[in-house]
Design an enzyme around this catalytic site. Structure first.
Site, PDB file in Angstrom:
ATOM      1  N   HIS A 169      47.569  15.343  85.720  1.00  0.00           N
ATOM      2  CA  HIS A 169      46.894  15.088  86.988  1.00  0.00           C
ATOM      3  C   HIS A 169      47.801  15.470  88.149  1.00  0.00           C
ATOM      4  O   HIS A 169      49.018  15.579  87.984  1.00  0.00           O
ATOM      5  CB  HIS A 169      46.521  13.600  87.107  1.00  0.00           C
ATOM      6  CG  HIS A 169      47.696  12.687  87.244  1.00  0.00           C
ATOM      7  ND1 HIS A 169      48.554  12.402  86.193  1.00  0.00           N
ATOM      8  CD2 HIS A 169      48.190  12.005  88.313  1.00  0.00           C
ATOM      9  CE1 HIS A 169      49.505  11.573  86.607  1.00  0.00           C
ATOM     10  NE2 HIS A 169      49.312  11.321  87.887  1.00  0.00           N
ATOM     11  N   HIS A 281      53.656  23.329 100.959  1.00  0.00           N
ATOM     12  CA  HIS A 281      54.051  23.162 102.363  1.00  0.00           C
ATOM     13  C   HIS A 281      53.217  24.104 103.220  1.00  0.00           C
ATOM     14  O   HIS A 281      53.187  25.309 102.956  1.00  0.00           O
ATOM     15  CB  HIS A 281      55.529  23.497 102.560  1.00  0.00           C
ATOM     16  CG  HIS A 281      56.455  22.365 102.264  1.00  0.00           C
ATOM     17  ND1 HIS A 281      57.813  22.503 102.240  1.00  0.00           N
ATOM     18  CD2 HIS A 281      56.205  21.058 102.009  1.00  0.00           C
ATOM     19  CE1 HIS A 281      58.370  21.323 101.971  1.00  0.00           C
ATOM     20  NE2 HIS A 281      57.412  20.446 101.812  1.00  0.00           N
ATOM     21  N   HIS A 297      53.545  27.890 101.466  1.00  0.00           N
ATOM     22  CA  HIS A 297      54.114  28.245 100.156  1.00  0.00           C
ATOM     23  C   HIS A 297      54.106  27.030  99.238  1.00  0.00           C
ATOM     24  O   HIS A 297      54.036  25.890  99.701  1.00  0.00           O
ATOM     25  CB  HIS A 297      55.543  28.763 100.312  1.00  0.00           C
ATOM     26  CG  HIS A 297      56.462  27.791 100.984  1.00  0.00           C
ATOM     27  ND1 HIS A 297      56.518  27.647 102.356  1.00  0.00           N
ATOM     28  CD2 HIS A 297      57.332  26.874 100.494  1.00  0.00           C
ATOM     29  CE1 HIS A 297      57.374  26.711 102.674  1.00  0.00           C
ATOM     30  NE2 HIS A 297      57.886  26.200 101.565  1.00  0.00           N
TER      31      HIS A 297
END
EC number: 2.7.7.12
Lengths: 339, 339
Positions: A169, A281, A297
């Site tokens: 998960h 990010h 990225h």
């Protein structure tokens, strides 16, 4: 609402989430009931396994929308941050050195497979792509909320990387503030831009794609590299080749899934089933001036060695493998696989 | 010399220490050979146990200087950072976005007991004080070296806190640069000082010593508090009551040892034998202007929950216990003990 406190010296934010200690951590032991490398299987007591859907909050998204789902997304039962509710937080006293504010946000869980014992290595590219598509859908939905400033997508794999459940998960946390580490990167990118008139990530991409010294994988729209100064052994970054500050504007999702998939494939071949954190990010909504110099990225941080007192106390990392060596090994692992 | 690289975006430093992967991590299993709560004992294969002195580099300090030592200090066999030697590092190319420099430093190990299975809880105050005195001696010796800018003292206890060996030990790393986290604290302290004309730590001490809401322990010269915005559950800070920026000027070593000892005692009573990192923060030599606003202190960071993808990606910490509650429990633990 959650209470968020600010350290008076460093400005570091701490979210208080007292209920999180009620999480069923003993469920980790369910891992033992099934061999990760054996045939895919369900576990009766696992709340994330197919058949146990009633053990979790009601789903926000299910793909496909049937009993034979491959991906389910629902609110975290033990959220790190709470939605607006009736609780009234005492706000900081004026002129106090101790500041706090009300954190409002969302915390969603993405169950990445109906099976208990699959992982990014045993999954096929088709299923992995369905997962990434679902993540993108939820990311877009959360970031479009006017109260949300930033969405943190992350995955913790294995206990050493902070996972409290074995079942595959990942998570999405929407925040009403800008996280420090993202702010530092955006500010660092501005400094870089002011000197060079170029986005640092575009600059890095140009260099890594031409020299190929730290390049692990590339396709038409994405590149996977080992960064020049990696915090962790075998750390990898996944970047769009095109300059894109916001993740929600990405439209090459198939290619993104492929880049992530082959990056993980290389890492698993080289490292086995390894503990890691993955996170995204992207530019926070209110930092618009960063559009010219910040570039979204993904990072994969393998947790093969711990953050210990030296790292915690200094912020300096110790790495025992040069990224040129790591990239070479990862690239070779993929090439061997292709043959 | 060690190669230190700088991340072009964040400025984060990474030390490359390739030999550190040769550390004998399987020695961790020696922990199993002896019960930490049973009688004190030696382990034949442990390089830090009494009788195996020849398995380590020659000692720099031994207290007392006899076969019946209680503390031994020697250079780390697998240093994170190397002293000056013959290796020549290729320096960064001019105008490259990728900067690197030669790190020169020292890395010492303090073996805190001749016994394999003692810890700060089972040690008596007298032996603990001897350890702190030895640490101070080595700290002063390293910081007086003209090439050393900063000394990081730290301890990793248990595997979850990054310890690679079970035998009780701590470490001193001398660096020729200022670590980021220390720089951030000094800069944050300046911002605080500019607003309030007071050192933030002195300000915090005044507040905590009067309100006592987050105070765990105090003696004449030291206070132990749970900070207002702790990164970790049960995090504690140990601060001198007097404004002292540099650690090497501290002369109340007995009182310091006592404060640390009773802080650990409280934590052990409340948490059992828990994983933690301890480290010291003091003003770097070249940041002289910080003398009026920076204040040395120790931090104990319990590692009861992991740093996972959210923390690594955002710099935001999630804490499930308010420091007021933690301080209350720790204080009560000590009071119960005294009765």
């Amino acid at each position: 609402m959650s209470e968020i406190r600010i350290d008076p010296i460093t400005g570091r934010h701490v979210i208080f989430a007292v209920e999180r200690d009620l999480r069923p951590t003993d469920l980790w032991n369910l891992a033992k009931e099934v061999n990760p490398m054996s045939e895919l299987d369900y576990v009766q007591k696992c709340p994330f396994c197919k058949g146990n859907e009633s053990a979790t909050p009601e789903e926000i998204l299910k793909v496909p929308d049937s009993e034979d789902w491959k991906i389910r997304v629902f609110p975290n039962k033990f959220p790190a941050i709470k939605s607006m509710d009736d609780e009234n937080m005492q706000s900081s006293k004026p002129h106090s050195i101790y500041e706090k504010y009300s954190g409002i946000g969302t915390h969603e869980v993405i169950v990445e497979s109906p099976f208990h014992n699959t992982n990014y290595f045993t999954m096929n590219l088709e299923d992995f792509t369905i997962f990434i598509e679902a993540m993108v859908l939820r990311y877009k939905a959360i970031i479009s909320n006017k109260d949300i400033e930033y969405v943190s997508f992350f995955k913790n794999h294995q206990k050493l990387a902070g996972a409290s459940l074995f079942h595959p998960h990942s998570q999405l946390i929407g925040l009403n503030s800008v996280p420090d580490f993202v702010k530092y990167e955006v500010e660092g990118s501005k400094t870089f831009f002011d000197k060079t008139h170029s986005c640092p990530y575009c600059h890095i991409l140009e260099l890594e794609l031409s020299k190929k010294e730290r390049l692990v994988y590339e396709n038409e729209h994405f590149a996977v590299i080992c960064p020049f100064a990696p915090k962790y052994k075998y750390e990898t970054w996944i970047l769009p080749k095109k300059h894109l500050p916001y993740f929600e504007t990405e439209d090459n999702i198939d290619e993104l899934a492929k880049a992530l998939y082959f990056c993980f494939k290389a890492m698993y071949i080289e490292l086995g089933d390894f503990p890691f954190n993955m996170f995204l990010h992207a530019l926070p909504k209110t930092m618009k001036s960063g559009e010219i110099y910040y570039h979204y990225h993904f990072e994969i941080n393998p947790r093969l060695s711990g953050n210990a007192g030296f790292e915690l106390g200094t912020g300096i990392y110790i790495n025992s493998i040069y990224p040129e060596e790591a990239a070479k090994k990862l690239k070779e692992a993929l090439e061997k696989e292709e043959k």
